[in-house]
Design an enzyme around this catalytic site. Structure first.
Site, mmCIF file in Angstrom:
data_model
loop_
_atom_site.group_PDB
_atom_site.id
_atom_site.type_symbol
_atom_site.label_atom_id
_atom_site.label_comp_id
_atom_site.label_asym_id
_atom_site.label_seq_id
_atom_site.Cartn_x
_atom_site.Cartn_y
_atom_site.Cartn_z
ATOM 1 N N LYS A 1 2.339 11.095 7.298
ATOM 2 C CA LYS A 1 1.464 10.834 8.455
ATOM 3 C C LYS A 1 1.898 11.559 9.735
ATOM 4 C CE LYS A 1 -1.263 7.117 6.757
ATOM 5 N NZ LYS A 1 -0.911 6.053 5.840
ATOM 6 N N ASP B 1 9.102 2.828 2.141
ATOM 7 C CA ASP B 1 7.927 3.620 2.475
ATOM 8 C C ASP B 1 7.698 3.491 3.979
ATOM 9 O OD1 ASP B 1 5.445 4.690 2.962
ATOM 10 O OD2 ASP B 1 4.493 3.839 1.173
ATOM 11 N N PHE C 1 0.861 -1.185 0.000
ATOM 12 C CA PHE C 1 0.000 0.000 0.000
ATOM 13 C C PHE C 1 0.892 1.227 0.000
ATOM 14 C CE2 PHE C 1 -2.317 3.590 1.629
ATOM 15 C CZ PHE C 1 -3.446 3.542 0.844
#
Ligand SMILES: *Cc1c(COP(=O)(O)O)cnc(C)c1O
Length: 406
Positions: A259, A230, A145
């Protein structure tokens, strides 16, 4: 007992009537939050065990970050990169000192930072490695993802993420996550990068086999490719280290963060890299109106200081182990596997359990907010400022729900 959702029903109706139907949220309508706690519009209190997919690692409404936001909002919020501002350079320097990477390139959302990493790797491939024009290849993994842009969903193996959104960007090849031999076989001179999550969050907190990340790092060195991690969800303390790749002792060529970088107050993302990779960018090559804006930088600077000053990374390591130990005492026939690192834990249910959603709904009624990931895994990822007592409180609820459903 929680009260009925009389006010909530109206907000839910408005969302359903006027929004796009692209989410399936739990029906809790949050009105305010503080630390690990959130309150809904009817005054019910919940423990947040998702932390906005790890964007609020520092806890909700952290007073220091709120103070930085307010102070900067009253000074200057946006200059665009056409002008300089007095926050960006300090942000760069502090991130450099914290991470050891020579340079950073700030964006806003995670997906944009992933796109930035892809652009950096391709350009590095053409300008530095000498890959023939338009031949650059990037290796990615099953279960990945990396966000929702058309390029990124194009290399997802989740059919729903792609359905109806093609045609997709070429140049990406999916390989089985954790299978080093498959990666070895798939290397060739046109491979400019391997894009990987050190632990796959959305896939259900999947930890690759020991040696996978170091093996990737070795293959990248051997074939002169970039290791691109990531760390948007796994980074900034979530796994009990600043970055999840530290558990493997590797040093990626590009690190993607987002985030929690601004503590959930503001979308700030970035890629980190050293001179050789970051040096490929020239004025006009890439950019973003909001990327590197003074408000985002001021908020991110304080969010990073809070993470470090308040020992949240150590807390994640210690309490993650503590909570995992408690979860392992659960004796339910519905639990297939418990896995995780730091305060990032996936509880995978057996196929007979009938999916994780109903467990999340049962936990919600007891005041614990979790979200299922994929069909059968409950993800536990509270803010990293949580205390042992609060985890005990959460565990009681988890235990009750499994008792009641067994
Ligand atoms: C959330 C996430 C993204 C995308 O971030 P957005 O801010 O939603 O665009 C990318 N990669 C990982 C691993 C993520 O968890």
């Amino acid at each position: 007992m929680l009260t009925t959702r009389s006010t909530a029903a109206e907000f839910i109706r408005l969302e359903d009537q006027y929004g796009a139907n692209n989410y399936h949220p739990l029906d809790v309508v949050v009105q305010r939050a503080e630390g690990v706690w959130v309150w809904d519009v009817d005054g019910n209190k919940y423990l947040d065990f998702l932390a906005a997919y790890s964007a609020v690692n520092q806890g909700h409404a952290h007073p220091r970050i709120a103070g930085a936001l307010k102070a900067q909002a009253e000074r200057v919020t946006l200059t665009s990169r056409a002008f300089r501002n007095d926050q960006l350079g300090l942000f760069y320097e502090e991130v450099h000192e914290l991470t050891g990477y020579a340079r950073m390139l700030p964006m806003n959302t995670g997906a944009e930072a992933v796109e930035t990493a892809i652009k950096a790797a391709r350009k590095w491939g053409y300008k530095i490695k000498g890959v023939p024009d338009c031949k650059a290849e990037i290796r990615v993994f099953t279960g990945n993802f990396h966000g929702r842009t058309t390029t990124i969903v194009g290399f997802s193996d989740d059919d729903q993420y792609k359905d109806g959104f093609g045609p997709f960007t070429p140049g990406f090849t999916l390989l089985p996550y954790g299978d080093l031999e498959a990666v070895r076989r798939a290397m060739n001179p046109n491979v400019v990068g391997i894009l990987v999550e050190p632990i796959q969050g959305e896939s259900g907190i999947i930890i690759p086999p020991q040696g996978f990340m170091t093996g990737l790092a070795d293959l990248c060195r051997e074939h002169r490719s970039l290791l691109i991690t990531d760390e948007i969800q796994s980074g900034l303390g979530r796994t009990g280290k600043m970055f999840a790749f530290e558990h493997d002792g590797v040093r990626p060529d590009i690190v993607i963060i987002g985030k929690a970088l601004a503590g959930g107050f503001y979308p700030v993302s970035a890629i980190l890299a050293d001179d050789e990779v970051m040096g490929v960018f020239n004025p006009g090559d890439h950019g973003s109106t909001f990327g590197g804006n003074p408000l985002g930088c001021a908020v991110a600077r304080e969010a990073l200081r809070v993470l470090v000053d308040e020992n949240m990374i150590e807390n994640s390591a210690h309490l993650g182990e503590y909570f995992m130990g408690k979860l392992r005492t659960l004796s339910s026939t519905k639990i297939q596997e418990i896995r995780g690192r730091g305060l990032w834990i996936g509880l995978q249910l057996t196929p007979q359990a009938g999916g994780a959603r109903k467990y999340c709904e049962a936990l919600q009624l007891k005041g614990l907010l979790c979200k299922e990931t994929h069909v059968d895994t409950i993800r536990f990822a509270p803010p990293l400022c949580i205390t042992r007592e609060e985890l005990d409180w959460a565990f009681e609820r988890v235990e009750q729900v499994f008792k009641e459903t067994d």
